[in-house]
Design a protein around this motif. Sequence first.
Motif, PDB file in Angstrom:
ATOM      1  N   SER A 577     -16.981  76.071 -83.938  1.00 52.05           N
ATOM      2  CA  SER A 577     -16.039  76.597 -82.936  1.00 52.05           C
ATOM      3  C   SER A 577     -14.666  76.799 -83.555  1.00 52.05           C
ATOM      4  N   ALA A 580     -14.755  79.742 -85.983  1.00 48.39           N
ATOM      5  CA  ALA A 580     -14.780  81.039 -85.307  1.00 48.39           C
ATOM      6  C   ALA A 580     -13.388  81.414 -84.801  1.00 48.39           C
ATOM      7  N   LEU A 581     -12.632  80.424 -84.292  1.00 44.01           N
ATOM      8  CA  LEU A 581     -11.264  80.694 -83.851  1.00 44.01           C
ATOM      9  C   LEU A 581     -10.404  81.185 -85.012  1.00 44.01           C
ATOM     10  N   ARG A 599     -14.553  84.950 -76.231  1.00 44.41           N
ATOM     11  CA  ARG A 599     -14.970  83.695 -75.611  1.00 44.41           C
ATOM     12  C   ARG A 599     -15.768  82.881 -76.619  1.00 44.41           C
ATOM     13  N   ILE A 600     -15.233  81.715 -76.971  1.00 41.36           N
ATOM     14  CA  ILE A 600     -15.878  80.837 -77.967  1.00 41.36           C
ATOM     15  C   ILE A 600     -16.202  79.509 -77.288  1.00 41.36           C
ATOM     16  N   LEU A 621     -18.682  88.252 -86.528  1.00 43.13           N
ATOM     17  CA  LEU A 621     -17.544  88.521 -85.649  1.00 43.13           C
ATOM     18  C   LEU A 621     -16.802  89.786 -86.068  1.00 43.13           C
ATOM     19  N   GLU A 637     -18.471  87.263 -77.562  1.00 40.61           N
ATOM     20  CA  GLU A 637     -18.830  85.884 -77.226  1.00 40.61           C
ATOM     21  C   GLU A 637     -19.495  85.216 -78.421  1.00 40.61           C
ATOM     22  N   PHE A 638     -19.169  83.917 -78.579  1.00 38.61           N
ATOM     23  CA  PHE A 638     -19.858  83.083 -79.576  1.00 38.61           C
ATOM     24  C   PHE A 638     -20.242  81.784 -78.877  1.00 38.61           C
ATOM     25  N   VAL A 652     -23.934  85.585 -81.297  1.00 39.32           N
ATOM     26  CA  VAL A 652     -22.692  86.362 -81.253  1.00 39.32           C
ATOM     27  C   VAL A 652     -23.015  87.628 -80.476  1.00 39.32           C
TER      28      VAL A 652
END
Length: 729
Positions: A577, A580-581, A599-600, A621, A637-638, A652
């Motif tokens: 998480s 990914a951010l 949206r993660i 991504l 979304e992830f 993803v």
Amino acid sequence: MGSPEPDITDIRRARFLPRGGYLLALLVLLGALVLVFVSWYYARERELRAAEARFEAHTAEVVDRLYQHLVYYELVARGGTALFASMERPTPQQWADYVDSMNLRARFPEIKGLGYVGYVSSNRLDDLQIEWRESGYGQLNVRPHGMRPRYAPILYLEPRTAENVDAIGLDLLDDPEDEKALQATLDTGVARLGGPSGRRDGALVMLIPIYRGADHPRTAAAREQLLQGWVYLPFDMARYVNSSLGREYDTIGLRIYDARNDGRAIFATRSEPRPESLFHYRTTMEAYGRRWRVEFDSAPEAGAAPRLKGLENMLGLGIVASLLLYGLAWTLARTEDRATVIARRMTEDFRRSEQRFRSSMEYSAIGKALLDSEGRIVEANPALGRIVGRSLESLAGEPFDSLFEDEDASLRSGEEGETDANGIYRVTRHLRREGDLPRQAQLTYAPVQGGVGQDVTGLVQVEDVTERVRAQARVQALNRTLEARVVMRTRELSQANQELEAFAYSVSHDLRAPLRSIEGFSRILIERYESQLDEGGRDYLWRVRKAALRMGELIDAILQISRLGRAELRREQVDLSRMALEVVDELRADDPGRDLAVRIMPGLAAVGDATLLRNLLGNLLGNAWKFTRGREGAVIEFGAFDVPGGETEFYVRDNGAGFAQAYVDKLFRPFQRLHSQETFSGHGIGLASVRRIVERHGGRIRAEGREGEGAVFYFTLPEAGEPGTTPAE
């Protein structure tokens, strides 16, 4: 053939016939119940007698307290006689001060007042009334009116309540009960009780005579002449009982009857005896010239004899214990009955077991022999004779080890071979057969018990495994050959991979020099001779430079894929998480004008190589970011969800350009593109790199998409090892 099986009907009939054990169990139940009920009955009677004795003692205490309270009244009244002894006759004010000092209302709320009753003859009544009026005491109205030889009017009565004021002037000699009490005090000189009178609402009075200047005169004439009057103390009967007993009489029924006056009730907490009362008791009470009959009713059984409840509980426990005892006796009887049936069945089962053992020995294809404590053959089956090539008669009594070439006793003792927890011992030995090739036998020793008086300690099974051993030897030789081939092929494959990697590196390195020349000379031509070229020439030169740059990027992509295969995996716990951010932040920094929602799901983690997983998320991504360009309300979304088998699948998702599901297999091939370079730029190796990373971690990846509606990529990252370890590839 053994004995016939016992008829099951006979067994069932034997179970249901009357048995001595069942009769004994029934007698035990009856005896225990009789003993419990008899013990409970005598204990209950004993407790009832004890409770009745306690109740009678309590009633005696109640009577004593009633009498003692009357004694307190006499002491109060005696104080009034002492006042008259100190003066001729106290004035009404002196009498009121004296009564106030005694604080009767607080000490004895049941006493209505303390007063003085005068004694005058009919010829002195007028003088008394004149004296009373001249002294300022007011008008003395003696009631009832009429001529009588003597009068006993109430002259003082304090405190001056409305009821007491109305009583002033009342002639006590007009009331029969009061007259009897006045005459009794005159004759005896002691306190007496008068009343009750209907005019006084059931109140009783205590009267004590007062004589002028002397104690009680001896003669009647002297008493008549010296009598001055009486101290008068009226009290309420109900309050008197309540004050004497407090709250105690609430638990019992109490009735007081005047024995002299036809048994008239003068006090009762209940008018009739309570039928629910456990005990009833009657006694008499002599008090100040009155004879009272006092009747008591006890509380119901729960209150009068509370211990009976415990006896009832004990009765219940006794009944339960009797039933348990009966159940135990019945169980023992049933156990005895079943034991008899089981013994019969076990006898038949033993016979059948013996038959089965004989049959297994006789018809088994595996050689079997029973051995004694010295290792000699007690009995052998025909299969063993065929395996060793000897007759059964010649085997009887022979040492079992003599049938084998290796006669080492240590083999039989378990020092070699395999022995399990049940004492089963297995070993392979070389069988001795005259005039035959060497053969091998698999022996299984098991401890068994023989019959009573029979020397049998073990059972051995002999199986000729010569062909199996030879087949295993051939399989082992083949396995060794295959292992050598696998090692050789692995070495060749490793060398081929190294050569391919060296070739890819060499090709990419050798191609860069001519590309640099092409790009350099094209740039020089544009910079120096752009003015001499027409529009077409300049376009051709720009195309040449663009193609050279494109080829350089493809060479870098080839090197990137090559490095993914050579890099060593370093597994650790990775916060996907957070990673990914960070990727999304970098994408926003590079393309700040984009307006889309990302949206993660929080808390996503996996075990893997952090660098490779960063590459994986960057490609997925980044593709979602790229293919949602131009989409209104773009969303990326992830997240992850659990799938059957305890595995977690990450995804993803985007709502961008998407792709046709029919071409999904081309997505993960290097340099395969489903969109033109002009529409969406790229090299076609991003998803190939993603697939390589997922597969190196032992996972799998799949994709779903629809043209114009978006795409979703699912992948798994199983925890193939602990953080910091590198699994073998």
